[in-house]
Design a protein around this motif. Structure first.
Motif, PDB file in Angstrom:
ATOM      1  N   LEU A  64       0.813  -1.212   0.000  1.00  0.00           N
ATOM      2  CA  LEU A  64       0.000   0.000   0.000  1.00  0.00           C
ATOM      3  C   LEU A  64       0.849   1.266   0.000  1.00  0.00           C
ATOM      4  CD1 LEU A  64      -2.827   1.219   0.082  1.00  0.00           C
ATOM      5  CD2 LEU A  64      -2.756   1.064   2.584  1.00  0.00           C
ATOM      6  N   VAL A  65       1.894   1.302   0.792  1.00  0.00           N
ATOM      7  CA  VAL A  65       2.755   2.489   0.849  1.00  0.00           C
ATOM      8  C   VAL A  65       3.342   2.788  -0.522  1.00  0.00           C
ATOM      9  CG1 VAL A  65       4.994   3.313   1.695  1.00  0.00           C
ATOM     10  CG2 VAL A  65       3.312   2.420   3.300  1.00  0.00           C
ATOM     11  N   LEU A  66       3.804   1.756  -1.211  1.00  0.00           N
ATOM     12  CA  LEU A  66       4.397   1.943  -2.532  1.00  0.00           C
ATOM     13  C   LEU A  66       3.348   2.353  -3.564  1.00  0.00           C
ATOM     14  CD1 LEU A  66       6.855  -1.100  -2.731  1.00  0.00           C
ATOM     15  CD2 LEU A  66       7.336   1.238  -1.979  1.00  0.00           C
ATOM     16  N   ASP A  67       2.197   1.713  -3.525  1.00  0.00           N
ATOM     17  CA  ASP A  67       1.157   2.013  -4.509  1.00  0.00           C
ATOM     18  C   ASP A  67       0.604   3.421  -4.317  1.00  0.00           C
ATOM     19  OD1 ASP A  67       1.510  -0.470  -5.601  1.00  0.00           O
ATOM     20  OD2 ASP A  67      -0.208  -1.387  -4.591  1.00  0.00           O
ATOM     21  N   ASP A  68       0.456   3.855  -3.076  1.00  0.00           N
ATOM     22  CA  ASP A  68      -0.003   5.223  -2.818  1.00  0.00           C
ATOM     23  C   ASP A  68       1.007   6.240  -3.333  1.00  0.00           C
ATOM     24  OD1 ASP A  68      -2.322   4.342  -1.655  1.00  0.00           O
ATOM     25  OD2 ASP A  68      -1.686   4.699   0.418  1.00  0.00           O
TER      26      ASP A  68
END
Length: 221
Positions: A64-68
């Motif tokens: 999630l951190v990377l995709d955001d």
């Protein structure tokens, strides 16, 4: 290297497992942010374009951190690397901690300073994994193999650890002793590492100026 994302590895590396704390949340937030940028580069989703991160792929990473961050980069392509290291760093740190807590990698404990201000304390559940990451960094520094042959994840983790200047992660003595090796590893790691170093230097200067101003004000009476 590890099934953990690079920002998750950087976070565990920064944790003081003996005291169940982060040594400096502001610095760790910047470290995590720079690690996320570097991770996207190593996955081939972001490249450097005239000093700015340029998105080259929109495939999800499952983190999630990377995709955001990838979504934010695509929506705002004009900021330079240093601006992206700073931008939303605290929120990225909190998001990562929530995910690691949910995954059982850490247990977040909340206490209150002076009974008023909440403070988050991470309890790392797998001390062996944290110790392994420290060994990864030590091995990358000690290796006599060309940096170009180093594991990209290990090169990035080591370069980020040096740039954030946290003594619990990599001592000043080690940073000085392995200066040439770190420069080689940084070339492998990419543009977010020198950006992190500049932001950390700015942070240190701002803190020193604030202390100086406070001391001057205190002695002015």
């Amino acid at each position: 290297m590890s099934a953990l994302s690079l920002p998750a590895q950087a976070y565990l590396l920064a944790c003081d497992t003996g005291r169940d704390r982060l040594p400096d949340r502001q610095r760790v937030a910047l470290l995590v942010r720079a690690a996320a940028l570097t991770d996207l580069v190593q996955r081939g989703l972001v490249v450097d374009g005239d000093g700015r991160p340029v998105v080259t792929g929109a495939a999800g990473t499952g983190h999630l951190v990377l995709d955001d961050l990838l979504s934010d980069l695509a929506a705002d392509p004009h900021r330079k690397w240093r601006a992206w290291v700073r931008r939303d760093a605290r929120a990225t740190l909190q998001s990562l901690e929530t995910q690691l807590d949910a995954a059982g990698t850490i247990t977040l404990k909340t206490s209150h300073v002076l009974g008023l201000f909440p403070r988050r304390r991470p309890v790392v559940r797998d001390h062996a994994e944290a110790a392994r990451l420290h060994e990864v960094v030590a091995d990358a520094l000690r290796s006599v193999a060309p940096a170009s042959r180093a594991d990209p994840g290990a090169a990035a983790l080591t370069s980020l650890a040096a740039a954030v200047e946290l003594g619990t992660v990599l001592s000043r003595r080690d940073r000085r002793h392995h200066k040439a090796r770190l420069a080689e590893l940084e070339d492998v790691a990419g543009a977010a590492v020198p950006a992190l170093r500049k932001v950390i230097r700015e942070l240190k200067a701002a803190r020193a100026a604030a202390i100086s101003a406070a001391n001057s004000g205190g002695s002015g009476g």
